[in-house]
Design an enzyme around this catalytic site. Structure first.
Site, short mmCIF file in Angstrom:
data_model
loop_
_atom_site.label_atom_id
_atom_site.label_comp_id
_atom_site.label_asym_id
_atom_site.label_seq_id
_atom_site.Cartn_x
_atom_site.Cartn_y
_atom_site.Cartn_z
N SER A 1 0.84 -1.20 0.00
CA SER A 1 0.00 0.00 0.00
C SER A 1 0.87 1.24 0.00
O SER A 1 1.68 1.46 0.92
CB SER A 1 -0.89 0.01 1.24
N HIS B 1 -1.14 -1.11 -4.25
CA HIS B 1 -2.44 -0.84 -3.62
C HIS B 1 -2.54 0.66 -3.35
O HIS B 1 -1.70 1.24 -2.67
CB HIS B 1 -2.53 -1.65 -2.33
N ASP C 1 -4.86 3.61 -1.81
CA ASP C 1 -5.97 3.88 -0.89
C ASP C 1 -6.54 5.27 -1.14
O ASP C 1 -5.90 6.28 -0.87
CB ASP C 1 -5.48 3.78 0.56
N MET D 1 -9.31 7.93 -0.13
CA MET D 1 -10.18 8.26 1.02
C MET D 1 -10.72 9.67 0.84
O MET D 1 -10.02 10.54 0.32
CB MET D 1 -9.38 8.20 2.33
N HIS E 1 -8.32 0.96 -3.95
CA HIS E 1 -9.24 0.66 -2.84
C HIS E 1 -9.96 1.96 -2.50
O HIS E 1 -9.36 2.86 -1.91
CB HIS E 1 -8.42 0.12 -1.66
N MET F 1 -12.22 4.05 -0.46
CA MET F 1 -12.91 4.23 0.82
C MET F 1 -13.65 5.56 0.72
O MET F 1 -13.25 6.57 1.33
CB MET F 1 -11.90 4.20 1.97
N MET G 1 -11.44 -6.51 5.28
CA MET G 1 -10.60 -5.56 6.02
C MET G 1 -10.19 -6.18 7.35
O MET G 1 -11.02 -6.70 8.09
CB MET G 1 -11.37 -4.26 6.30
N ASP H 1 -6.43 -6.72 4.11
CA ASP H 1 -5.84 -5.38 4.12
C ASP H 1 -5.90 -4.82 5.54
O ASP H 1 -6.99 -4.65 6.09
CB ASP H 1 -6.63 -4.49 3.15
C1 DX5 Z 1 -6.37 1.22 5.65
C2 DX5 Z 1 -5.88 0.96 4.25
C3 DX5 Z 1 -4.75 0.04 4.15
C4 DX5 Z 1 -3.48 0.53 4.82
C5 DX5 Z 1 -2.75 -0.68 5.30
O1 DX5 Z 1 -7.57 1.90 5.60
O2 DX5 Z 1 -6.93 0.40 3.48
O3 DX5 Z 1 -4.48 -0.29 2.80
O4 DX5 Z 1 -2.63 1.23 3.98
O5 DX5 Z 1 -1.65 -0.25 6.03
P1 DX5 Z 1 -0.89 -1.22 7.02
O6 DX5 Z 1 -0.38 -2.39 6.22
O7 DX5 Z 1 0.17 -0.38 7.59
O8 DX5 Z 1 -1.91 -1.67 8.06
ZN ZN Z 2 -6.45 -0.42 1.49
#
Ligand code: DX5
Ligand code: ZN
Length: 220
Positions: free
Chosen positions: A6, A29, A31, A33, A62, A64, A133, A171
């Protein structure tokens, strides 16, 4: 067994350089948000389009975000290999999957830790992947929630029962000390942010994670 570091844990001032640090992984990956679905804001479509131009490996987006029905297909059009929407935020998941496929990406549904899988099992008819998750979405670097492993098993059993080639992604808090239980439960795509970017040697940590997951596969 796919490893998807990620870039939430990358240096946002050096995203191209940090994508090349994970060139030995399977997917990057990303993220996304929006300050609404989760209490954090990261990056959106213009940045994903820029990442797509320079990434040595496919992007696994991903989302969110609220209202993925409206916003997600553009990430597929931008060239993402896979686009994940949260089932909690989606009004019409079947239509959204159809739109993502038409726009050229795989379609994945994500479940927050508090969201049960059973009500959505029928969606295995259409999705390419289920993301379970293993932290509350919103931030990197949180502790792994081992209590999500029964859900991973439940999804794997449903996939086995129905047949088909559907992946299970985990994840959140995935590291060398937690990846084996994920693989044993039936996951085959592993997102790791802090475990990879926090390592001195990101490439070595990707190889280590892949080796650990591969050694566990099929021990369920
Ligand atoms: C959290 C994200 C993850 C995050 C994981 O909301 O969806 O992808 O980056 O990070 P680590 O591996 O540090 O938990
Ligand atoms: Zn993620």
């Amino acid at each position: 067994m796919l490893i998807a570091p990620s870039i939430l844990s990358a240096d946002f001032a050096n995203l191209e350089r940090d994508l090349h640090r994970i060139a030995g992984a399977d997917w990057a990956h990303v993220d996304v948000m929006d300050y609404h679905f989760v209490p954090n804001l990261t990056l959106g479509l213009p940045v994903v389009e820029a990442l797509q131009r320079v990434s040595p490996i496919p992007l696994d987006c991903h989302l969110m975000i609220d209202d993925p029905d409206r916003w997600a297909p553009a990430y597929a059009e931008a060239g993402a290999e896979s686009v994940t929407f949260h089932i909690e935020a989606t009004a019409d998941p079947r239509k959204l999957v159809k739109d993502l496929h038409a726009a050229g990406s795989k379609a994945c549904m994500a479940l927050k830790p508090g969201t049960a899988f059973a009500p959505y099992e029928e969606l295995l008819d259409v999705v390419d992947m289920v993301l379970v998750m293993t932290v509350e979405p919103g931030f990197g670097g949180q502790s792994f929630m081992a209590d999500q492993m029964p859900k991973v098993r439940e999804v794997r059993e449903a996939i086995n029962r129905r047949g088909g080639q559907i992946r299970i992604e985990v994840d959140g808090g995935v590291s060398a000390s937690t990846i084996e239980q994920c693989a044993e439960a039936g996951a085959d795509v592993f997102v790791a942010g802090s475990a990879v970017y926090g390592a001195d040697n990101a490439a070595a940590s990707i190889d280590q994670l892949r080796d650990l997951a591969t050694a566990c596969a099929g021990h369920a």
